[in-house]
Design a protein around this motif. Structure first.
Motif, PDB file in Angstrom:
ATOM      1  N   ARG A  27     -74.602  44.938  35.113  1.00 19.65           N
ATOM      2  CA  ARG A  27     -74.743  43.760  34.254  1.00 19.65           C
ATOM      3  C   ARG A  27     -73.645  43.718  33.201  1.00 19.65           C
ATOM      4  N   ALA A  28     -73.281  44.866  32.645  1.00 20.47           N
ATOM      5  CA  ALA A  28     -72.211  44.901  31.646  1.00 20.47           C
ATOM      6  C   ALA A  28     -70.887  44.435  32.239  1.00 20.47           C
ATOM      7  N   CYS A  29     -70.599  44.839  33.475  1.00 22.45           N
ATOM      8  CA  CYS A  29     -69.364  44.377  34.124  1.00 22.45           C
ATOM      9  C   CYS A  29     -69.330  42.857  34.213  1.00 22.45           C
ATOM     10  N   ARG A  30     -70.469  42.258  34.571  1.00 19.97           N
ATOM     11  CA  ARG A  30     -70.526  40.798  34.663  1.00 19.97           C
ATOM     12  C   ARG A  30     -70.320  40.141  33.306  1.00 19.97           C
ATOM     13  N   LEU A  31     -70.925  40.701  32.271  1.00 17.09           N
ATOM     14  CA  LEU A  31     -70.776  40.120  30.936  1.00 17.09           C
ATOM     15  C   LEU A  31     -69.335  40.217  30.450  1.00 17.09           C
ATOM     16  N   ILE A  32     -68.659  41.317  30.757  1.00 15.89           N
ATOM     17  CA  ILE A  32     -67.244  41.451  30.387  1.00 15.89           C
ATOM     18  C   ILE A  32     -66.415  40.361  31.054  1.00 15.89           C
ATOM     19  N   GLU A  33     -66.674  40.154  32.338  1.00 11.51           N
ATOM     20  CA  GLU A  33     -65.907  39.143  33.086  1.00 11.51           C
ATOM     21  C   GLU A  33     -66.207  37.731  32.606  1.00 11.51           C
ATOM     22  N   GLN A  34     -67.421  37.504  32.131  1.00 10.45           N
ATOM     23  CA  GLN A  34     -67.769  36.182  31.599  1.00 10.45           C
ATOM     24  C   GLN A  34     -67.170  35.947  30.220  1.00 10.45           C
ATOM     25  N   THR A  35     -66.928  37.025  29.489  1.00 10.15           N
ATOM     26  CA  THR A  35     -66.454  36.906  28.111  1.00 10.15           C
ATOM     27  C   THR A  35     -64.941  36.810  28.010  1.00 10.15           C
ATOM     28  N   LEU A  36     -64.236  37.614  28.812  1.00  7.50           N
ATOM     29  CA  LEU A  36     -62.780  37.687  28.698  1.00  7.50           C
ATOM     30  C   LEU A  36     -62.121  36.891  29.820  1.00  7.50           C
ATOM     31  N   PRO A  37     -61.265  35.935  29.487  1.00  7.36           N
ATOM     32  CA  PRO A  37     -60.615  35.119  30.517  1.00  7.36           C
ATOM     33  C   PRO A  37     -59.787  35.977  31.479  1.00  7.36           C
ATOM     34  N   GLY A  38     -59.949  35.740  32.765  1.00  3.53           N
ATOM     35  CA  GLY A  38     -59.151  36.428  33.769  1.00  3.53           C
ATOM     36  C   GLY A  38     -59.504  37.884  33.974  1.00  3.53           C
ATOM     37  N   ALA A  39     -60.672  38.323  33.450  1.00  3.49           N
ATOM     38  CA  ALA A  39     -61.015  39.746  33.499  1.00  3.49           C
ATOM     39  C   ALA A  39     -61.718  40.108  34.792  1.00  3.49           C
ATOM     40  N   HIS A  40     -61.392  41.290  35.293  1.00  2.74           N
ATOM     41  CA  HIS A  40     -62.119  41.945  36.373  1.00  2.74           C
ATOM     42  C   HIS A  40     -62.466  43.340  35.869  1.00  2.74           C
ATOM     43  N   SER A  41     -63.738  43.724  35.979  1.00  4.10           N
ATOM     44  CA  SER A  41     -64.232  44.931  35.320  1.00  4.10           C
ATOM     45  C   SER A  41     -64.636  45.975  36.340  1.00  4.10           C
ATOM     46  N   THR A  97     -48.406  40.873  33.707  1.00  2.00           N
ATOM     47  CA  THR A  97     -47.283  40.548  32.828  1.00  2.00           C
ATOM     48  C   THR A  97     -46.901  39.075  32.893  1.00  2.00           C
ATOM     49  N   ASN A  98     -47.240  38.406  33.987  1.00  2.00           N
ATOM     50  CA  ASN A  98     -46.796  37.013  34.158  1.00  2.00           C
ATOM     51  C   ASN A  98     -47.962  36.088  34.506  1.00  2.00           C
ATOM     52  N   GLY A  99     -49.151  36.415  34.013  1.00  2.00           N
ATOM     53  CA  GLY A  99     -50.306  35.596  34.330  1.00  2.00           C
ATOM     54  C   GLY A  99     -51.527  36.025  33.543  1.00  2.00           C
ATOM     55  N   PRO A 100     -52.693  35.437  33.837  1.00  2.00           N
ATOM     56  CA  PRO A 100     -53.890  35.636  33.004  1.00  2.00           C
ATOM     57  C   PRO A 100     -54.750  36.829  33.374  1.00  2.00           C
ATOM     58  N   ARG A 101     -54.464  37.516  34.474  1.00  3.42           N
ATOM     59  CA  ARG A 101     -55.379  38.544  34.948  1.00  3.42           C
ATOM     60  C   ARG A 101     -55.335  39.805  34.089  1.00  3.42           C
ATOM     61  N   GLN A 102     -56.510  40.405  33.925  1.00  7.64           N
ATOM     62  CA  GLN A 102     -56.588  41.710  33.278  1.00  7.64           C
ATOM     63  C   GLN A 102     -57.683  42.520  33.974  1.00  7.64           C
ATOM     64  N   PHE A 103     -57.285  43.689  34.433  1.00  8.05           N
ATOM     65  CA  PHE A 103     -58.197  44.587  35.124  1.00  8.05           C
ATOM     66  C   PHE A 103     -58.665  45.620  34.106  1.00  8.05           C
ATOM     67  N   ILE A 104     -59.961  45.622  33.830  1.00  9.81           N
ATOM     68  CA  ILE A 104     -60.511  46.429  32.748  1.00  9.81           C
ATOM     69  C   ILE A 104     -61.307  47.586  33.334  1.00  9.81           C
ATOM     70  N   LEU A 105     -60.786  48.768  33.126  1.00 11.01           N
ATOM     71  CA  LEU A 105     -61.400  50.017  33.575  1.00 11.01           C
ATOM     72  C   LEU A 105     -62.048  50.672  32.361  1.00 11.01           C
TER      73      LEU A 105
END
Length: 374
Positions: free
Chosen positions: A210-224, A178-186
């Motif tokens: 590999r898909a998890c890595r591509l998601i994290e490379q594509t979306l700023p602040g993402a952890h997959s 809510t107060n920063g760039p992180r997004q945890f993608i399940l």
């Protein structure tokens, strides 16, 4: 207010470790492995819902865990997080290019360390979800005039005409800071992680890693974090390859849709709640989460896709199916599949399954949803 923390930690085995996933490789090829194509990870999402008891969702780049080791990991994490074991869900991505351990103090220690790190730095988050069909998988069981045949790879079996998965749904859940760039993608979808085939001896997380890595490379602040949907009868259209570069096609397809769905989510509720129900049914440790209206069903089975579609119909609201969770008990086919036969049915019978057991499992999970508890 819901808070979430995320950590990943490497769990790549040494060169002496055997790889599980194919009888041919285990019986015909040398022991050990031929090195690392891509590293394996444990990914841990820790949730603090303000009740005083943390919850953790773990995704391991392993093929399977038997129930005793899964329970050891759950107890270890519960002790580390000062919570109860029924609030820990441990899942495997089911890569067929990873190791198998009956016992592993090292793995328990690594996952416990990751859980402590995730719990040590949590952030207030909102929860949103989207889902859409992702047609990366086909039903490898093909009924012909001569009965059931298996299409392990459309390139090798051009005469067979496999149909699509009965449940191609890709569900994406975004926990956004809510107060920063992180997004945890399940995210979850059902298709066997078997792009690399029986002659491959390299360690790999296959297409989900590999898909998890591509998601994290594509979306700023993402952890997959990936959870395997119902894949008991489903292969990816690019399957059983000897060339690791073939991972890219399936991984790109999956990650592209996940990124689109993640970006399509609307601002979520800051008062998101977590409810957890567990049940031991016929020796299976079943777990059902409700996270801000999203169901997460943790099942220690390789579920057939038609059963996943039935479960989706039986639960009101979006559903993340997480198979190979809290252990593994082999294939759980449909009643119709039992009549058709095949090696999955033979394996299910050998493990004590009977026709209708898959449908009874689905009904049990639906009943758990109706009586969910905090």
């Amino acid at each position: 207010m819901l808070r979430a923390g995320f950590t990943e930690i490497e769990i790549t085995p040494p060169s002496t470790a055997d790889l599980i996933g194919y009888e041919f490789r285990q019986q015909e090829l040398p022991a050990g492995n031929a090195g690392v194509h891509d590293p394996l990870f444990a990914r841990v999402l820790v949730l603090d819902d303000g009740t005083g008891k943390l919850a953790a969702l773990v995704s391991l780049d392993h093929c399977i865990l038997l129930a005793p080791l899964a329970r050891q990991i759950r107890r270890a994490l519960a002790s580390k997080l000062k919570t109860s074991a029924d609030r820990i869900l441990v899942c495997c991505t089911h890569t067929h290019s990873g190791p198998f351990y009956e016992k592993s103090p090292w793995l328990i220690e690594r996952v416990s360390t990751a859980a402590a790190q995730a719990a040590g730095l949590t952030y207030p988050v909102t929860v949103t979800t989207q889902n859409a069909p992702l047609g990366i998988g086909y039903n490898r069981r093909v009924i012909t005039g001569d009965g059931l045949r298996h299409c392990w790879n459309p390139q090798e079996f051009p005469a067979l005409q496999p149909g699509p998965s009965a449940d191609p749904t890709c569900t994406v859940v975004v926990l956004r800071q809510t107060n920063g760039p992180r997004q945890f993608i399940l995210w979850s979808v059902g298709a066997h992680p078997v792009v690399l085939g029986k002659t491959s001896r390299v360690i790999s997380a296959d297409w989900p890693g590999r898909a998890c890595r591509l998601i994290e490379q594509t979306l700023p602040g993402a952890h997959s974090l990936f959870l395997l949907g119902a894949c008991g009868d489903i292969h990816p259209w690019v399957a059983t390859q000897e060339e690791p570069s073939q991972l890219e096609l399936v991984a790109n397809t999956a990650s592209s849709l996940v990124c689109l769905l993640a970006q399509a989510t609307r601002p979520g509720d800051t008062a998101a709640a977590l409810r957890i129900t567990t049940k031991t049914w016929r020796g299976l440790d079943l777990t059902l989460w409700n996270l801000a209206g999203v169901w997460i069903a943790g099942l220690p089975v390789e579920l057939f896709s038609e059963l996943s579609a039935s479960l989706r119909q039986g639960l009101a609201g979006p559903l993340v199916v997480a198979t190979c969770a809290n252990g593994w008990t082999g294939y759980w086919p449909t009643r119709q599949a039992f009549a058709e036969g095949g090696y999955e049915v033979d394996g299910a019978r050998a493990m004590g399954r009977k026709p209708g057991d898959g449908e009874r499992l689905v009904a049990t999970v639906v009943q758990m949803a109706k009586g969910r508890a905090a």
